[in-house]
Design a protein around this motif. Structure first.
Motif, short mmCIF file in Angstrom:
data_model
loop_
_atom_site.label_atom_id
_atom_site.label_comp_id
_atom_site.label_asym_id
_atom_site.label_seq_id
_atom_site.Cartn_x
_atom_site.Cartn_y
_atom_site.Cartn_z
N LEU A 122 48.02 13.38 74.57
CA LEU A 122 48.83 14.54 74.91
C LEU A 122 48.04 15.80 74.62
O LEU A 122 47.12 15.81 73.80
CB LEU A 122 50.12 14.54 74.08
N LEU A 123 48.40 16.90 75.27
CA LEU A 123 47.67 18.15 75.09
C LEU A 123 47.75 18.66 73.66
O LEU A 123 46.80 19.24 73.14
CB LEU A 123 48.20 19.22 76.05
N ASP A 124 48.88 18.45 72.97
CA ASP A 124 49.04 18.97 71.61
C ASP A 124 48.78 17.93 70.53
O ASP A 124 49.03 18.17 69.36
CB ASP A 124 50.42 19.58 71.44
N ALA A 162 45.81 11.17 84.38
CA ALA A 162 47.21 11.17 84.80
C ALA A 162 48.13 11.58 83.66
O ALA A 162 47.94 11.18 82.52
CB ALA A 162 47.59 9.78 85.30
N ARG A 163 49.14 12.35 83.98
CA ARG A 163 50.11 12.78 82.97
C ARG A 163 51.10 11.66 82.63
O ARG A 163 51.77 11.72 81.62
CB ARG A 163 50.86 14.01 83.45
N LYS A 164 51.16 10.65 83.48
CA LYS A 164 52.14 9.59 83.25
C LYS A 164 51.56 8.38 82.51
O LYS A 164 52.27 7.43 82.24
CB LYS A 164 52.73 9.15 84.58
N ALA A 165 50.27 8.39 82.19
CA ALA A 165 49.65 7.22 81.54
C ALA A 165 49.12 7.61 80.16
O ALA A 165 48.57 8.68 79.98
CB ALA A 165 48.51 6.70 82.40
N ASP A 213 43.08 16.45 82.20
CA ASP A 213 41.63 16.67 82.22
C ASP A 213 41.05 16.25 83.57
O ASP A 213 41.43 15.24 84.14
CB ASP A 213 40.92 15.87 81.13
N VAL A 214 40.11 17.05 84.06
CA VAL A 214 39.39 16.72 85.29
C VAL A 214 37.96 16.42 84.87
O VAL A 214 37.32 17.23 84.20
CB VAL A 214 39.44 17.89 86.30
N LEU A 269 32.04 6.20 79.57
CA LEU A 269 33.34 6.81 79.31
C LEU A 269 33.32 7.67 78.06
O LEU A 269 32.62 7.36 77.09
CB LEU A 269 34.40 5.71 79.10
N PRO A 270 34.12 8.74 78.04
CA PRO A 270 34.29 9.49 76.79
C PRO A 270 35.18 8.71 75.83
O PRO A 270 35.77 7.69 76.21
CB PRO A 270 34.97 10.78 77.26
N ARG A 271 35.28 9.16 74.58
CA ARG A 271 36.17 8.51 73.61
C ARG A 271 37.61 8.56 74.06
O ARG A 271 38.38 7.64 73.86
CB ARG A 271 36.06 9.20 72.25
N PHE A 272 38.02 9.68 74.65
CA PHE A 272 39.38 9.87 75.11
C PHE A 272 39.40 11.02 76.11
O PHE A 272 38.44 11.76 76.25
CB PHE A 272 40.34 10.18 73.95
N LEU A 273 40.51 11.14 76.83
CA LEU A 273 40.79 12.29 77.68
C LEU A 273 42.14 12.85 77.28
O LEU A 273 42.92 12.19 76.61
CB LEU A 273 40.82 11.88 79.16
#
Length: 168
Positions: free
Chosen positions: A151-153, A122-125, A65-66, A57-61
């Motif tokens: 979050l993206l920002d 997922a955008r909801k998690a 992200d795909v 796994l990466p550190r985070f997504l």
């Protein structure tokens, strides 16, 4: 606890079960007789699974992200092994399943096989729980880990150690 059995020739056979971890064990035995003769035995043993599974796994997504999550199945046996790998990703707050992927794989003798599991964050998690399980004839292995979805920002802060010399 270990069990000891002595055969007709006086040889001792030790039987014990190790925990399901890959680790080294140092076995030591001391023996002595009534006429004061003694002996010592020491050996290092390696306990290992024949099939092991690692989800890298990466550190985070970030939301949206795909990614293709690499899942490595390692085989320490001298024969080709067939196993079924299952990857489940759940929302950590609601426990709803976001991804369920099952795949049968052949793992070469003394080798490994990497399969890639496609996933869109997922955008909801905010945090997801990843669970991976491999199941072969009589052996299983798996792990559960958390993965943050940012979050993206949201800025990512990184700590870097630095060293200062004391003034003379």
């Amino acid at each position: 606890l270990p069990t000891l059995q002595t055969d007709e020739q006086g040889e001792v056979h030790v039987h014990f079960v190790t925990p399901p971890d890959n680790t080294e064990w140092m076995i030591q035995a001391f023996a002595w007789s009534r006429n004061a003769s003694a002996d010592y035995y020491s050996r290092t043993l390696m306990a290992r699974r024949t099939l092991m599974l690692r989800l890298q796994l990466p550190r985070f997504l970030r939301h949206g992200d795909v990614i293709s999550l690499p899942c490595v199945v390692s085989n320490t046996a001298d024969t080709v092994r067939q196993t079924t790998v299952r990857v489940v990703i759940r929302d950590a707050q609601t426990d709803s399943v976001l991804l369920s992927h099952t795949e049968a794989v052949l793992v070469p003798a003394s080798g490994s096989h990497t399969l890639f599991v496609p996933y869109t964050a997922a955008r909801k998690a905010d945090i997801v729980v990843t669970a991976t399980v491999q199941d072969a004839q009589g052996t299983t292995d798996g792990e559960k880990r958390l993965l943050s979805i940012l979050l993206l920002d949201e800025p990512v802060r990184e700590c870097v150690p630095f060293y200062m010399r004391a003034q003379d």
